[in-house]
Scaffold this motif. Sequence first.
Motif, PDB file in Angstrom:
ATOM      1  N   ILE A   1       1.766   0.233   3.398  1.00  0.00           N
ATOM      2  CA  ILE A   1       1.249   0.023   2.049  1.00  0.00           C
ATOM      3  C   ILE A   1       0.016  -0.874   2.135  1.00  0.00           C
ATOM      4  CG2 ILE A   1       1.723  -0.907  -0.244  1.00  0.00           C
ATOM      5  CD1 ILE A   1       4.641  -0.404   0.177  1.00  0.00           C
ATOM      6  N   THR A   2      -1.073  -0.439   1.511  1.00  0.00           N
ATOM      7  CA  THR A   2      -2.285  -1.259   1.454  1.00  0.00           C
ATOM      8  C   THR A   2      -2.379  -1.899   0.074  1.00  0.00           C
ATOM      9  OG1 THR A   2      -3.423   0.220   2.989  1.00  0.00           O
ATOM     10  CG2 THR A   2      -4.794  -1.267   1.672  1.00  0.00           C
ATOM     11  N   ILE A   3      -2.479  -3.248   0.062  1.00  0.00           N
ATOM     12  CA  ILE A   3      -2.577  -3.999  -1.187  1.00  0.00           C
ATOM     13  C   ILE A   3      -3.855  -4.818  -1.165  1.00  0.00           C
ATOM     14  CG2 ILE A   3      -1.478  -5.726  -2.668  1.00  0.00           C
ATOM     15  CD1 ILE A   3       1.207  -4.953  -1.377  1.00  0.00           C
ATOM     16  N   GLU A   4      -4.656  -4.661  -2.197  1.00  0.00           N
ATOM     17  CA  GLU A   4      -5.902  -5.417  -2.311  1.00  0.00           C
ATOM     18  C   GLU A   4      -5.989  -6.035  -3.701  1.00  0.00           C
ATOM     19  OE1 GLU A   4      -8.960  -2.606  -1.522  1.00  0.00           O
ATOM     20  OE2 GLU A   4      -8.506  -2.413   0.616  1.00  0.00           O
ATOM     21  N   ASP A   5      -6.097  -7.357  -3.743  1.00  0.00           N
ATOM     22  CA  ASP A   5      -6.235  -8.083  -5.011  1.00  0.00           C
ATOM     23  C   ASP A   5      -5.122  -7.732  -5.993  1.00  0.00           C
ATOM     24  OD1 ASP A   5      -8.598  -9.295  -4.110  1.00  0.00           O
ATOM     25  OD2 ASP A   5      -9.798  -7.573  -4.785  1.00  0.00           O
ATOM     26  N   GLY A   6      -3.897  -7.675  -5.472  1.00  0.00           N
ATOM     27  CA  GLY A   6      -2.757  -7.412  -6.332  1.00  0.00           C
ATOM     28  C   GLY A   6      -2.589  -5.962  -6.750  1.00  0.00           C
ATOM     29  N   LYS A   7      -3.361  -5.069  -6.145  1.00  0.00           N
ATOM     30  CA  LYS A   7      -3.269  -3.654  -6.472  1.00  0.00           C
ATOM     31  C   LYS A   7      -2.868  -2.843  -5.245  1.00  0.00           C
ATOM     32  CE  LYS A   7      -4.629  -4.177 -10.725  1.00  0.00           C
ATOM     33  NZ  LYS A   7      -3.668  -3.972 -11.856  1.00  0.00           N
ATOM     34  N   VAL A   8      -1.927  -1.930  -5.421  1.00  0.00           N
ATOM     35  CA  VAL A   8      -1.544  -1.011  -4.356  1.00  0.00           C
ATOM     36  C   VAL A   8      -2.597   0.093  -4.326  1.00  0.00           C
ATOM     37  CG1 VAL A   8       0.204   0.576  -3.481  1.00  0.00           C
ATOM     38  CG2 VAL A   8       0.892  -1.516  -4.673  1.00  0.00           C
ATOM     39  N   THR A   9      -3.392   0.115  -3.269  1.00  0.00           N
ATOM     40  CA  THR A   9      -4.512   1.052  -3.203  1.00  0.00           C
ATOM     41  C   THR A   9      -4.250   2.258  -2.317  1.00  0.00           C
ATOM     42  OG1 THR A   9      -5.511  -0.221  -1.396  1.00  0.00           O
ATOM     43  CG2 THR A   9      -6.188  -0.770  -3.662  1.00  0.00           C
ATOM     44  N   GLU A  10      -3.272   2.151  -1.411  1.00  0.00           N
ATOM     45  CA  GLU A  10      -3.030   3.265  -0.488  1.00  0.00           C
ATOM     46  C   GLU A  10      -1.613   3.186   0.057  1.00  0.00           C
ATOM     47  OE1 GLU A  10      -3.093   6.443   0.827  1.00  0.00           O
ATOM     48  OE2 GLU A  10      -5.245   6.073   0.514  1.00  0.00           O
ATOM     49  N   ILE A  11      -1.042   4.350   0.305  1.00  0.00           N
ATOM     50  CA  ILE A  11       0.252   4.468   0.976  1.00  0.00           C
ATOM     51  C   ILE A  11       0.136   5.579   2.013  1.00  0.00           C
ATOM     52  CG2 ILE A  11       2.611   5.338   0.686  1.00  0.00           C
ATOM     53  CD1 ILE A  11       2.903   3.733  -1.810  1.00  0.00           C
ATOM     54  N   ASP A  12       0.557   5.298   3.230  1.00  0.00           N
ATOM     55  CA  ASP A  12       0.628   6.323   4.271  1.00  0.00           C
ATOM     56  C   ASP A  12       1.875   7.147   3.986  1.00  0.00           C
ATOM     57  OD1 ASP A  12       1.259   7.796   6.577  1.00  0.00           O
ATOM     58  OD2 ASP A  12       0.298   6.331   7.899  1.00  0.00           O
ATOM     59  N   ILE A  13       1.686   8.346   3.449  1.00  0.00           N
ATOM     60  CA  ILE A  13       2.802   9.129   2.950  1.00  0.00           C
ATOM     61  C   ILE A  13       3.764   9.530   4.068  1.00  0.00           C
ATOM     62  CG2 ILE A  13       1.617  11.347   3.092  1.00  0.00           C
ATOM     63  CD1 ILE A  13       3.903  10.231   0.225  1.00  0.00           C
TER      64      ILE A  13
END
Length: 483
Positions: free
Chosen positions: A335-347
């Motif tokens: 899971i990629t989190i930037e500035d409190g936002k989930v921006t990407e998930i490796d499905i």
Amino acid sequence: MQITNSTPWPIVIISALLTLFLLMRTTLYAETADLKFNPDQFTVKTLIYNDQRLTYRAYEDIVYVAHPVAPQFQNINIYVPMAYYEGQSVGAYQTDTAPIFLPNRVGGYMPAKPGGPALDRNNHPNAATVALSKGYVVACPGVRGRTLQDDDGLYIGKAPACIVDLKAAVRYLRYNDALFPGDAEKIVSNGTSAGGALSALLGATGNSPDYDSYLQIVGAAPTRDDIYAASCYCPITNLDHADMAYKWQFNGLNQYNAWGRKGTLSVTQIQLSNQLKALFPPYVNHLGLKTSDGTLLTLNENGHGPFRNYVKSFILSSAQHALDHGENLSNHSWITIEDGKVTEIDIDAYVAYATRMKATPAFDALDLHSPENNLFGTTTLDNQHFTAFARNQNPDHDLADTAVIKMMNPMNYIGTSKATTAQHWRIRHGAIDRDTSLAIPVILATQLMNHDYEVDFALPWGQGHGGDYDLDELFAWMAEICQ
């Protein structure tokens, strides 16, 4: 008897007549029940819930069809807040405006007896209890299931018996609407797993003539069976395409773990998995599903494309909701989190994290051992295939009647002119629920939305296979749609 495309039509007709004879034979020896509700046959019961005394009338063990073949299952319990008999209101509802909450207890397409208000060992209420406390009339139907047999050994609960019974229960409520409190125009169904699938089927197929002959045989009330809204937890539905969807999600993940029974797919199972995965893109593409902005949801031959990204978007939303509510997601490297936002998930990593539950095929088992094979039996045959793919691997096995297969899939009725589909839907499928592919509830929700039905859909983060885990949110949704 096995029927193929080359089977002479006289034999097909004889087989159909034999099935009808067996059904009629069951009916002839059945009991006869009165379809008129008796408002004087009740007991008064009390529960202590939220430090309040919840008093209600309990009308129990009411047979809801005139010719029951399994009266111990084809009956319904109706619970009414006592306030309505004392000229009072409960919240926003009065005697004639209270919605009717219709929860079923079906799991695994097995027979289910009617339930009722209850508290568990930790004093937590079930959905029926919460509904009563909020002023709903609660109607809990029993339903026939796939394992039921009569005294002569005939199977009396195979598909479509379960949905026929739910429809008959709805008809009973409508038929007697003037005889007890509640508004039969505001019936809200609820169910989990196979029960969630039946809630979806009930919501999608209102008044469809496909079920009329079955309803007539059991003596259902002569009225409508459409409902106002459907709540569906992890619906095990769209069974004739569920194997394709399962392999699309889990293909390449060859270890499985079902109820503690671990294993690795064989070479043959991996080959079958690859074949099933290849069948899924054509199915998705022919549906013509679209996002709210008009993007066509398709897949290429490798199973990638807008539909895959669309499914992923619900997982991202689920993770974001969890993050916003204080859950620590930093230990998930995919899971990629930037500035409190989930921006990407490796499905792919996400699917590996969720793990695979079922082998190949997951639903239409080649050896006919699955619960779904058992569901699609007949009055004399316990198990059958319900997909051409599985049957083609075993030509000596029987394939279920295509009309019955159709009647068990809500996708065949949504948006058609011959069914009255519920206007309001709430669908919840746990983000790590492995009992069916995430694609199945996404397809159901999107098909409904594309036909302008109101849908509240989500994949709750960290939630596995189950239901009624968010009763506050469920009843907030119900209050909103029932205003």
